[in-house]
Design an enzyme around this catalytic site. Structure first.
Site, PDB file in Angstrom:
ATOM      1  N   SER A 205       0.847  -1.192   0.000  1.00 11.69           N
ATOM      2  CA  SER A 205       0.000   0.000   0.000  1.00 11.69           C
ATOM      3  C   SER A 205       0.883   1.243   0.000  1.00 11.69           C
ATOM      4  CB  SER A 205      -0.960  -0.021   1.203  1.00 11.69           C
ATOM      5  OG  SER A 205      -1.848   1.072   1.160  1.00 11.69           O
ATOM      6  N   THR A 206       0.877   2.034   1.071  1.00 17.34           N
ATOM      7  CA  THR A 206       1.652   3.265   1.122  1.00 17.34           C
ATOM      8  C   THR A 206       3.138   2.987   0.891  1.00 17.34           C
ATOM      9  OG1 THR A 206       0.084   4.144   2.729  1.00 17.34           O
ATOM     10  CG2 THR A 206       2.183   5.301   2.504  1.00 17.34           C
ATOM     11  N   HIS A 232      -2.756  -1.031  -3.244  1.00 19.17           N
ATOM     12  CA  HIS A 232      -3.890  -0.135  -2.988  1.00 19.17           C
ATOM     13  C   HIS A 232      -3.712   1.109  -3.842  1.00 19.17           C
ATOM     14  CE1 HIS A 232      -4.290  -2.037   1.306  1.00 19.17           C
ATOM     15  NE2 HIS A 232      -4.691  -2.848   0.354  1.00 19.17           N
ATOM     16  N   MET A 326       0.037   1.024   5.181  1.00 17.20           N
ATOM     17  CA  MET A 326      -0.752   1.254   6.388  1.00 17.20           C
ATOM     18  C   MET A 326      -1.702   0.096   6.624  1.00 17.20           C
ATOM     19  SD  MET A 326      -1.730   5.306   5.992  1.00 17.20           S
ATOM     20  CE  MET A 326      -2.984   5.151   7.279  1.00 17.20           C
ATOM     21  N   ASP A 329      -3.927  -5.132   5.988  1.00 11.78           N
ATOM     22  CA  ASP A 329      -4.368  -5.937   4.851  1.00 11.78           C
ATOM     23  C   ASP A 329      -3.242  -6.880   4.443  1.00 11.78           C
ATOM     24  OD1 ASP A 329      -5.993  -6.835   2.777  1.00 11.78           O
ATOM     25  OD2 ASP A 329      -5.271  -5.319   1.377  1.00 11.78           O
TER      26      ASP A 329
END
Length: 387
Positions: A205-206, A232, A326, A329
């Protein structure tokens, strides 16, 4: 101590709106504003903020150029705001290449399902990237690839049902340099487990776009397995991101489409706003890509959903990697993979932009290795027997 933020945008309305949202959180303090990229560079040097929020399109000096100058003079975590368009996606990816750490859509209604979620997401992103020391981050060096003109790729199907491409053509690429912790010598001392795999799956993600570029550009063209990428990212961004990776990597990279057959040496990026599953047993393995309106699943695409599908379809013949991001997940999906004998790796804290997703996997006792970002590709090639 509050995270100090510099808000940069040529719109007074947007500057005010971002400031009001951020200062609803007592752990965030807006310490200044800039109305163009040139002023942002000057204010970054003067105010020394912990985080900068940056618009892409601005007068005098655009956001991408401002990011480059700030990263050269006073390296600072930067969160970009961009439009959900093809041009916006390309510009945002350019900004990430220049050193920005993350991005959000400029229209807050595109960020989350409701206003409260959007506010919390913006605040949390600012706090997360503001807590990290920029010296820990890794950015990919410029990568070039040349692809000679060739006939369309021919392929055959293996007994496992995975399509094997004809690799009579070649690609060349320059591997990225990295300042991350970890060294090639430490990786070279690690022996391959000898385990056989049919699939590699990577969730992030991030910080993921830079992390994925760092890893994938180092993989050889003869990488022996298909790779699933779950990042993401908004739907408007994944086509541009897949195309960019395909232009930089020796392996093939594409945005996944419903019905795609899994091919070794090809990475499939889950489309934004959709879920990606694997279907088929014994025969041909294909991807199912579909819209998901379930309120129970926060992320679309979701690492948990794809990992769970991989556990069901390939059982223990999966090597899964959870990178920077973050939240948590990927933890539940990694647990399902672990239960059927799959191998799980996690990025280490030092080289993660946000040590959330990999930490969740590591703390649950699911990861057999914790790797520095720049070591992941070397470990993948060694573990899968192609390097």
């Amino acid at each position: 101590m509050a995270v100090k933020v510099l808000v940069v945008d040529d719109s007074s309305f947007f500057r005010r709106r971002v400031s009001e949202i951020l200062e609803q959180d007592s752990n965030i303090q807006v310490i200044g504003f800039a109305v163009n990229g040139r002023e942002a560079v000057d204010k970054a040097r003067e105010l020394r903020p912990d985080v900068i929020t940056m618009d892409v399109e601005m007068p005098v000096l655009d956001g991408i150029s401002a990011v480059k100058e700030i990263m050269a003079a006073t390296p600072t975590p930067i969160l970009m705001f961009s439009s959900l368009t093809r041009d916006g996606a390309t510009a945002t990816l350019d900004a990430l290449d220049a050193g920005a750490l993350d991005f959000l859509p400029k229209k807050f209604e595109d960020i989350a399902r409701n206003n409260e979620d959007a506010i919390a997401l913006l605040q949390n992103k600012v706090k997360e990237i503001g807590r990290r020391r920029l010296s820990r981050f890794t950015r990919p060096a410029p990568v070039t690839r040349t692809t000679p003109t060739s006939a369309p790729t021919r392929s055959t199907t293996t007994s496992s049902g995975i399509v094997q491409p004809d690799r009579s053509f070649s690609r060349t690429a320059t591997a990225p340099a990295s300042s991350s912790a970890g060294s090639s010598s430490s990786v070279s001392s690690m022996r391959a487990s000898g385990k056989k795999y049919q699939l590699v799956a990577i969730g992030t993600s991030t910080g993921g776009p830079v992390a994925l570029q760092t890893i994938l550009t180092q993989l050889p063209a003869n990488f022996p397995h298909p790779i699933l990428l779950i990042q993401h990212m908004p739907a408007a961004f994944t086509p541009a991101f897949a195309a960019r990776l395909n232009g930089l990597c020796k392996i093939n990279v594409k945005e996944a489409q419903n019905g795609d057959r899994l091919v070794p040496g090809t990475a499939y990026l889950a489309p934004g706003g959709q879920q990606m599953l694997i279907e088929g047993r014994g025969g041909s393995r294909t991807l199912r890509v579909f819209e998901d309106d379930s309120p129970r699943i926060t992320y679309k695409p979701s690492v948990d959903v794809t990992f769970a599908s991989a556990a069901k379809t390939f059982a223990g013949d999966v090597l899964a990697v959870v990178l920077t991001g973050m939240g948590a997940d990927g933890r539940d999906g990694a647990r399902m993979l672990k239960q059927v004998g799959a191998t799980i790796w996690a990025q280490d804290e030092k080289t993660s932009v946000v040590y959330g997703m990999p930490q969740a996997v590591a703390n649950a006792g699911l990861a057999s290795e914790s790797l520095a970002l720049n070591d992941v590709a070397a470990r993948l090639t060694r573990e899968t027997g192609c390097g």
